[in-house]
Design a protein around this motif. Structure first.
Motif, PDB file in Angstrom:
ATOM      1  N   PRO A   1       0.894  -1.177   0.360  1.00 21.11           N
ATOM      2  CA  PRO A   1       0.441  -0.514  -0.246  1.00 21.11           C
ATOM      3  C   PRO A   1       0.823   0.890  -0.452  1.00 21.11           C
ATOM      4  O   PRO A   1       2.204   0.876   0.435  1.00 21.11           O
ATOM      5  CB  PRO A   1      -0.680  -0.551   0.818  1.00 21.11           C
ATOM      6  CG  PRO A   1      -0.367  -0.965   2.247  1.00 21.11           C
ATOM      7  CD  PRO A   1       0.914  -2.308   0.754  1.00 21.11           C
ATOM      8  N   ALA A   2       0.103   2.251  -0.923  1.00 23.74           N
ATOM      9  CA  ALA A   2       0.797   3.762  -0.750  1.00 23.74           C
ATOM     10  C   ALA A   2       1.572   3.911   0.954  1.00 23.74           C
ATOM     11  O   ALA A   2       2.954   4.644   0.804  1.00 23.74           O
ATOM     12  CB  ALA A   2      -0.098   4.162  -1.277  1.00 23.74           C
ATOM     13  N   ALA A   3       1.107   4.044   1.520  1.00 22.31           N
ATOM     14  CA  ALA A   3       2.013   4.449   2.677  1.00 22.31           C
ATOM     15  C   ALA A   3       2.702   3.516   3.158  1.00 22.31           C
ATOM     16  O   ALA A   3       3.987   4.187   3.773  1.00 22.31           O
ATOM     17  CB  ALA A   3       0.439   3.994   4.630  1.00 22.31           C
ATOM     18  N   TYR A   4       2.753   2.491   3.203  1.00 22.24           N
ATOM     19  CA  TYR A   4       4.153   1.514   3.745  1.00 22.24           C
ATOM     20  C   TYR A   4       4.463   1.781   2.619  1.00 22.24           C
ATOM     21  O   TYR A   4       5.985   2.184   2.985  1.00 22.24           O
ATOM     22  CB  TYR A   4       3.644  -0.155   3.428  1.00 22.24           C
ATOM     23  CG  TYR A   4       4.417  -1.024   3.432  1.00 22.24           C
ATOM     24  CD1 TYR A   4       5.018  -1.726   5.141  1.00 22.24           C
ATOM     25  CD2 TYR A   4       5.421  -1.346   2.359  1.00 22.24           C
ATOM     26  CE1 TYR A   4       6.430  -1.945   4.758  1.00 22.24           C
ATOM     27  CE2 TYR A   4       6.849  -1.878   2.451  1.00 22.24           C
ATOM     28  CZ  TYR A   4       7.641  -2.340   4.045  1.00 22.24           C
ATOM     29  OH  TYR A   4       8.051  -3.289   3.837  1.00 22.24           O
ATOM     30  N   ALA A   5       5.185   2.143   1.274  1.00 23.67           N
ATOM     31  CA  ALA A   5       5.639   2.452   0.353  1.00 23.67           C
ATOM     32  C   ALA A   5       7.126   3.741   1.176  1.00 23.67           C
ATOM     33  O   ALA A   5       7.346   4.230   1.000  1.00 23.67           O
ATOM     34  CB  ALA A   5       5.746   2.479  -1.037  1.00 23.67           C
ATOM     35  N   ALA A   6       5.261   4.958   0.623  1.00 21.25           N
ATOM     36  CA  ALA A   6       6.580   6.235   1.605  1.00 21.25           C
ATOM     37  C   ALA A   6       7.451   5.742   2.812  1.00 21.25           C
ATOM     38  O   ALA A   6       7.915   6.796   2.860  1.00 21.25           O
ATOM     39  CB  ALA A   6       4.621   6.631   2.003  1.00 21.25           C
ATOM     40  N   ALA A   7       6.625   5.347   4.322  1.00 25.45           N
ATOM     41  CA  ALA A   7       7.287   4.845   4.767  1.00 25.45           C
ATOM     42  C   ALA A   7       8.236   3.906   5.338  1.00 25.45           C
ATOM     43  O   ALA A   7       9.222   4.811   5.742  1.00 25.45           O
ATOM     44  CB  ALA A   7       6.177   3.711   5.967  1.00 25.45           C
ATOM     45  N   VAL A   8       9.083   3.904   3.519  1.00 23.83           N
ATOM     46  CA  VAL A   8      10.320   2.773   3.869  1.00 23.83           C
ATOM     47  C   VAL A   8      11.338   3.484   3.004  1.00 23.83           C
ATOM     48  O   VAL A   8      12.220   3.580   2.286  1.00 23.83           O
ATOM     49  CB  VAL A   8      10.061   1.556   3.338  1.00 23.83           C
ATOM     50  CG1 VAL A   8       9.431   0.360   4.113  1.00 23.83           C
ATOM     51  CG2 VAL A   8       9.682   1.662   2.865  1.00 23.83           C
ATOM     52  N   SER A   9      10.444   4.583   1.643  1.00 19.70           N
ATOM     53  CA  SER A   9      11.357   5.442   0.948  1.00 19.70           C
ATOM     54  C   SER A   9      12.264   6.399   1.284  1.00 19.70           C
ATOM     55  O   SER A   9      13.122   5.951   0.569  1.00 19.70           O
ATOM     56  CB  SER A   9      10.273   5.946   0.474  1.00 19.70           C
ATOM     57  OG  SER A   9       9.540   7.156   1.457  1.00 19.70           O
ATOM     58  N   THR A  10      12.295   6.309   2.578  1.00 21.94           N
ATOM     59  CA  THR A  10      13.633   7.263   2.316  1.00 21.94           C
ATOM     60  C   THR A  10      14.733   6.328   3.230  1.00 21.94           C
ATOM     61  O   THR A  10      16.200   7.058   3.399  1.00 21.94           O
ATOM     62  CB  THR A  10      13.437   8.527   3.742  1.00 21.94           C
ATOM     63  OG1 THR A  10      12.330   8.142   4.514  1.00 21.94           O
ATOM     64  CG2 THR A  10      12.677   9.627   3.179  1.00 21.94           C
ATOM     65  N   SER A  11      14.888   5.418   3.717  1.00 19.65           N
ATOM     66  CA  SER A  11      15.792   4.358   4.465  1.00 19.65           C
ATOM     67  C   SER A  11      16.278   3.174   3.462  1.00 19.65           C
ATOM     68  O   SER A  11      15.303   2.661   2.956  1.00 19.65           O
ATOM     69  CB  SER A  11      14.963   3.362   5.383  1.00 19.65           C
ATOM     70  OG  SER A  11      14.751   4.575   6.214  1.00 19.65           O
TER      71      SER A  11
END
Ligand SMILES: Nc1ncnc2c1ncn2[C@@H]1O[C@H](COP(=O)(O)OP(=O)(O)O)[C@@H](O)[C@H]1O
Ligand SMILES: [Mg+2]
Length: 311
Positions: free
Chosen positions: A138-148
């Motif tokens: 889901p988009a929320a998960y993809a956004a949460a990990v995108s900076t690591s």
């Protein structure tokens, strides 16, 4: 930063008093017992706290200048962004005091799963991985990990071992060094994808909760990537738990997460196994007894599986 324990984890009593008080305040009751579970290689506090109210919670904590605090905060972000039906515990809170940070997670009640052939836990884990990877994150998960950055994407080892093969390198590895290095070199370009990846799937990063069944914990390495990463990581663990490599090689061929991308799966397995072979020979890091011995065993299990995939 406190001196790291030479042979184990920080304890509840190592946590500065202001943070312990902050946690007890937030949880609404004093802590009456802190149990450090077996398993894992981290040195931070990772403990099940029992409160005077009878409630139990799970807490991970470390000083802010310890890299594990960044990992714990990444895990907290991930737990807050996973879909509700993901096999993961709920995030309960983040607390800071005295330059330490604690992440509070819902307590799971049960042992590590039994990945041996005698148990149904391995089958349950394969089914969970099929479900977890069958559709994009889901988009929320993809956004949460995108900076690591993905730790899975940078795994390697054969590139170094090929230039100076250690005397004790397994003959099967020595005989295939150029091919293993070539497969591993292909991995970074294949490491991207839109699926949820736990990134560190072993029995000690799962709990068989009495109510929820097998549940994945320790999401500190979670990222997005191709569907095969967790299933291909689980495979050597099953060999270590006593499954025949031939049976697991067949499962990898047939499982939806790995069967549809054989080249990516082989490249990842080569990179993971190279990482183990290389790191097993490094000096032991402080506070992680058993890590190098585990990496030696995992390296052999991974190599046994790759043997079924080399042409
Ligand atoms: N939510 C939880 N409830 C109960 N026990 C847990 C929970 N999360 C982890 N554990 C146990 O604590 C151990 C250490 O936690 P983990 O998150 O894996 O920390 P580390 O990053 O130090 O390996 C795990 O191996 C598992 O046995
Ligand atoms: Mg762990």
């Amino acid at each position: 930063m406190p001196v790291l324990p030479p042979n184990g984890r920080l304890r509840w009593t190592d946590v500065p008093v202001p943070l312990r008080a902050r946690l007890e305040d937030a949880l609404g009751a004093p802590v009456t017992a802190a149990v450090t579970p077996s398993g894992g290689f981290g040195h931070q506090l990772a403990a099940a706290l029992r409160l005077a109210s009878g409630r139990r919670v799970f807490v991970k904590a470390a000083p802010d200048d310890d890299p594990l605090t960044a990992a714990n905060l990444h895990e907290a972000t991930v737990l807050g962004a996973l879909p509700p039906d993901a096999p993961a515990p709920d995030l309960l809170g983040i607390h800071r005091a005295a330059d330490w940070t604690a992440v509070v997670i819902a307590h799971l009640d049960g042992p590590h799963p039994d990945l041996s052939r005698a148990s149904g836990d391995a089958g349950q884990t394969w089914a969970l991985l099929d479900k977890l990877t069958s559709s994009p994150a889901p988009a929320a998960y993809a956004a949460a990990v995108s900076t690591s950055p993905s730790t899975a994407a940078v795994l390697h080892g054969w590139d170094e071992l090929i230039s100076a093969p250690p005397a004790d390198l397994a003959p099967a590895a020595r005989a295939h060094l150029p091919q293993l290095a070539e497969l591993e070199a292909a991995w970074p370009a294949l490491a991207h994808g839109d699926r949820i990846v736990h990134g560190d799937l072993r029995a000690d990063n799962m709990v068989r909760d009495h109510h929820l069944g097998v549940t994945f914990v320790d999401w500190a390495h979670a990222t997005t990537g191709p569907a095969c990463i967790d299933a291909a990581s689980l495979a050597p663990q099953l060999v270590l738990a006593g499954h025949a490599p031939a049976d697991i090689a067949r499962l990898l061929r047939d499982h939806p997460a790995t069967g549809t991308s054989p080249d990516t799966t082989t490249a990842f397995l080569a990179a993971l196994t190279g990482h183990w072979h290389r790191n097993a020979r490094k000096p032991a890091p402080p506070g992680a007894p058993g890590l190098r011995a585990y990496q030696h065993r995992a390296a052999a299990a991974g190599l046994a599986l790759i043997g079924y995939r080399l042409s």
